[in-house]
Motif scaffolding. Structure first.
Motif, short mmCIF file in Angstrom:
data_model
loop_
_atom_site.label_atom_id
_atom_site.label_comp_id
_atom_site.label_asym_id
_atom_site.label_seq_id
_atom_site.Cartn_x
_atom_site.Cartn_y
_atom_site.Cartn_z
N LYS A 34 37.51 53.62 40.98
CA LYS A 34 38.27 53.40 42.22
C LYS A 34 37.57 52.38 43.12
O LYS A 34 38.22 51.55 43.77
CB LYS A 34 38.46 54.72 42.95
CG LYS A 34 39.31 55.74 42.19
CD LYS A 34 40.67 55.15 41.82
CE LYS A 34 41.50 56.14 41.01
NZ LYS A 34 42.78 55.53 40.54
N LEU A 35 36.24 52.42 43.16
CA LEU A 35 35.52 51.44 43.95
C LEU A 35 35.70 50.03 43.38
O LEU A 35 35.87 49.06 44.13
CB LEU A 35 34.02 51.79 44.00
CG LEU A 35 33.66 53.04 44.81
CD1 LEU A 35 32.16 53.31 44.70
CD2 LEU A 35 34.06 52.86 46.27
N LEU A 36 35.68 49.94 42.05
CA LEU A 36 35.92 48.65 41.43
C LEU A 36 37.32 48.14 41.77
O LEU A 36 37.51 46.95 42.09
CB LEU A 36 35.77 48.75 39.92
CG LEU A 36 34.35 48.69 39.34
CD1 LEU A 36 34.40 48.85 37.83
CD2 LEU A 36 33.68 47.37 39.70
N GLN A 37 38.31 49.01 41.68
CA GLN A 37 39.67 48.59 41.99
C GLN A 37 39.80 48.13 43.44
O GLN A 37 40.41 47.09 43.73
CB GLN A 37 40.65 49.74 41.72
CG GLN A 37 40.89 50.00 40.24
CD GLN A 37 41.87 51.13 40.02
OE1 GLN A 37 41.85 52.14 40.72
NE2 GLN A 37 42.73 50.97 39.02
N ALA A 38 39.20 48.87 44.37
CA ALA A 38 39.27 48.49 45.78
C ALA A 38 38.58 47.14 46.02
O ALA A 38 39.09 46.27 46.74
CB ALA A 38 38.64 49.57 46.64
N GLY A 39 37.41 46.96 45.40
CA GLY A 39 36.69 45.70 45.57
C GLY A 39 37.46 44.52 45.02
O GLY A 39 37.52 43.45 45.65
N ILE A 41 40.72 44.34 44.62
CA ILE A 41 41.90 44.09 45.45
C ILE A 41 41.53 43.21 46.64
O ILE A 41 42.24 42.25 46.99
CB ILE A 41 42.51 45.42 45.91
CG1 ILE A 41 43.17 46.13 44.72
CG2 ILE A 41 43.53 45.19 47.02
CD1 ILE A 41 43.71 47.50 45.05
N ILE A 42 40.38 43.50 47.28
CA ILE A 42 39.92 42.64 48.38
C ILE A 42 39.62 41.24 47.88
O ILE A 42 39.96 40.24 48.53
CB ILE A 42 38.67 43.28 49.03
CG1 ILE A 42 39.02 44.64 49.65
CG2 ILE A 42 38.08 42.34 50.08
CD1 ILE A 42 37.83 45.39 50.19
N VAL A 380 49.93 35.12 37.35
CA VAL A 380 49.06 35.28 36.17
C VAL A 380 47.61 35.45 36.61
O VAL A 380 46.89 36.33 36.09
CB VAL A 380 49.22 34.06 35.23
CG1 VAL A 380 48.18 34.11 34.12
CG2 VAL A 380 50.61 34.02 34.65
N ASP A 381 47.15 34.64 37.55
CA ASP A 381 45.77 34.75 38.02
C ASP A 381 45.51 36.11 38.66
O ASP A 381 44.46 36.73 38.43
CB ASP A 381 45.49 33.65 39.04
CG ASP A 381 45.46 32.27 38.40
OD1 ASP A 381 45.39 32.20 37.16
OD2 ASP A 381 45.53 31.27 39.14
N VAL A 382 46.46 36.60 39.44
CA VAL A 382 46.29 37.90 40.08
C VAL A 382 46.25 39.01 39.05
O VAL A 382 45.43 39.94 39.13
CB VAL A 382 47.43 38.14 41.10
CG1 VAL A 382 47.41 39.58 41.60
CG2 VAL A 382 47.29 37.19 42.28
N ALA A 383 47.14 38.92 38.03
CA ALA A 383 47.16 39.95 36.99
C ALA A 383 45.84 39.98 36.21
O ALA A 383 45.33 41.06 35.88
CB ALA A 383 48.33 39.71 36.04
N VAL A 384 45.28 38.82 35.94
CA VAL A 384 44.01 38.76 35.22
C VAL A 384 42.89 39.38 36.04
O VAL A 384 42.08 40.17 35.54
CB VAL A 384 43.67 37.31 34.84
CG1 VAL A 384 42.26 37.21 34.30
CG2 VAL A 384 44.67 36.79 33.82
N LEU A 385 42.84 39.06 37.31
CA LEU A 385 41.78 39.62 38.16
C LEU A 385 41.90 41.12 38.31
O LEU A 385 40.89 41.84 38.33
CB LEU A 385 41.82 38.94 39.54
CG LEU A 385 41.31 37.50 39.59
CD1 LEU A 385 41.50 36.92 40.99
CD2 LEU A 385 39.83 37.43 39.21
#
Length: 455
Positions: A34-39, A41-42, A380-385
């Motif tokens: 969850k921390l990875l996902q939040a980081g 997203i920022i 595409v860039d957002v999906a990859v990140l």
């Protein structure tokens, strides 16, 4: 054969394959995930804003604008030396520049003589080398002419010469002096830019700058629509700090329509030099030049960078660059005069001027405009990140937890052996046949001829 083809098509094209999901009951991994996902997203948000996703970059080019002198009273700049003491600090003999500098006075020149407008920019005179030659013949050459020549009230001695046997004579005056009113010369700077959204067809052009209170967009020259303008012009020094031109460093578009006016001293300050700076301070190595820009001259280049911020607001950063090079301008003209007698004679005036050459502003930079191709690229860039946290969690759970990772790997992996699968399949078929014959109580009839069980 047809049956095999039908089965292949059914297995390959008429099915939906879904990945197996391995659910790990691990609180630490859950919190880490969850921390990875939040980081990330920022990170995606900052990446989206900083890289102008969904927008195509366009390079701007100069359009209109320029520099010119303004009419007005010069403010009598004070040279920090007495005119009687100019010989030593501003004197420089012939060197690699090919010129000598020996000023003996300082004078105020009319604006029409000191401020020169050229096709490529402006020229503001700071040093003058004047040569005035009067040429007479016959009765104009006399003792009276010699006395009048030698008694000229100039800062340097006049030279009277007669050519024996030709009846011709000449009187030559030469004077070098500094122009004392240049620092407060008022200069107006204006710039414009345009972007062609269609390449080079000019079917859709965006234009902006200080030429008008609003921007325009459309097909030039007459099919243009007005667009609101919020351009902010900021003057920067070489170190990136703000510097004043026209009394302040930041100008909004509504207060700078038609250009921004300031003094030459302010421009030089934004370039990090003065007229009395040493040219060698801007270059490394040996540079045999006069010890002051006031005598040698210099060139000022204007660089305007257009920058579009995150939410569309545009700024223009103006930098003035001082280039240490010899700048000179020559002016020679002849006329008929009657010095010192009434007999017609010719007079030739040759003036060599050094000073500050200012070029037309160069505009560069990037602005952004919506584009469908870049919209897809942005998604595409957002999906990859956003998929990176899942990969990092997988790597950590499979390889970084020691024995626990080994258990997770064994659960996530399925070992397949064709030989073992074949034996297992044959055994299952045999058990199934024996069980079926047991139900039917018939172990002699061939399998294809056994009766079927109906519900």
């Amino acid at each position: 054969m047809l049956r095999s083809i039908t089965r292949f098509c059914s297995d390959e094209f008429l099915v939906v394959a879904l990945p197996r999901v391995l659910v790990l009951q691990n609180r630490r991994l859950g919190v880490f995930y969850k921390l990875l996902q939040a980081g990330f997203i920022i990170l995606v948000v900052f990446y989206f804003l900083a890289s102008h996703q969904f927008q195509k970059p366009y390079q701007v080019e100069s359009w209109g604008g320029g520099v010119w002198f303004e009419e007005g009273t010069h403010g009598g700049e004070a040279i920090p030396l007495n005119c009687a003491d100019l010989l030593t600090p501003y004197t420089h003999d012939h060197g690699t520049t090919g010129f000598s500098y020996k000023p003996t006075a300082c004078k105020v020149l009319p604006t029409a003589e000191s401020s020169i407008t050229q096709q490529s920019g402006l020229f503001q005179t700071t040093f003058v080398d004047d040569i005035l030659v009067w040429q007479g013949k016959d009765s104009a050459c006399s003792a009276l002419a010699k006395v009048a020549c030698e008694n000229r009230n100039e800062s340097s001695a006049a030279v009277y010469e007669e050519v024996a046997g030709s009846g011709s004579c000449s009187c030559t005056f030469r004077e070098q002096f500094l122009v004392s009113n240049v620092g407060e010369s008022r200069i107006r700077l204006s710039y414009g830019y345009q972007v062609d959204y269609t390449g080079r067809t000019l079917a859709s052009v965006y234009r902006g700058g200080l030429l008008s209170s609003a921007n325009s967009e459309g097909r030039p020259p007459h099919d243009l629509e007005e667009r609101s303008g919020d351009l902010v012009t900021e003057f920067l020094a070489p170190d990136g700090s703000a510097c004043n031109f026209g009394g302040k460093s930041e100008w909004h578009q509504d207060e700078s329509v038609g250009g921004i006016s300031g003094t030459l001293n302010e421009l030089l300050n934004c370039a990090g030099v003065t007229l009395d700076s040493n040219p060698t301070s801007l270059l490394a190595g040996n540079f045999p030049a006069p010890p002051h820009f006031r005598t040698m001259g210099l060139k000022i280049e204007f660089h305007v960078e257009i920058h579009q911020q995150v939410f569309g607001r545009r700024s223009a950063y103006v930098r003035t660059e001082a280039v240490p090079q010899v700048t000179s301008f020559w002016d020679t003209h002849e006329q008929v005069s009657s010095f010192p007698a009434t007999t017609a004679s010719s007079r030739r005036h040759s003036r060599r001027m050094h000073g500050v050459a200012m070029s037309t502003p160069r505009v560069h930079g990037t602005i952004y405009h919506f584009d469908w191709v870049f919209l897809v690229k942005g998604f595409v860039d957002v999906a990859v990140l956003l998929g990176v946290p899942r990969f990092l969690l997988f790597f950590a759970s499979m390889y970084l937890l020691g024995p626990t990772s080994e258990v997770y790997r064994n659960c996530a992996r399925t070992k397949i052996s064709v030989f073992n699968k074949f034996q297992s399949s044959i055994a299952k078929m045999m058990v199934a046949e024996v069980a079926y014959r047991g139900i039917m109580k018939d172990f002699a009839t061939p399998m294809g001829e056994l009766e079927q069980i109906t519900p």
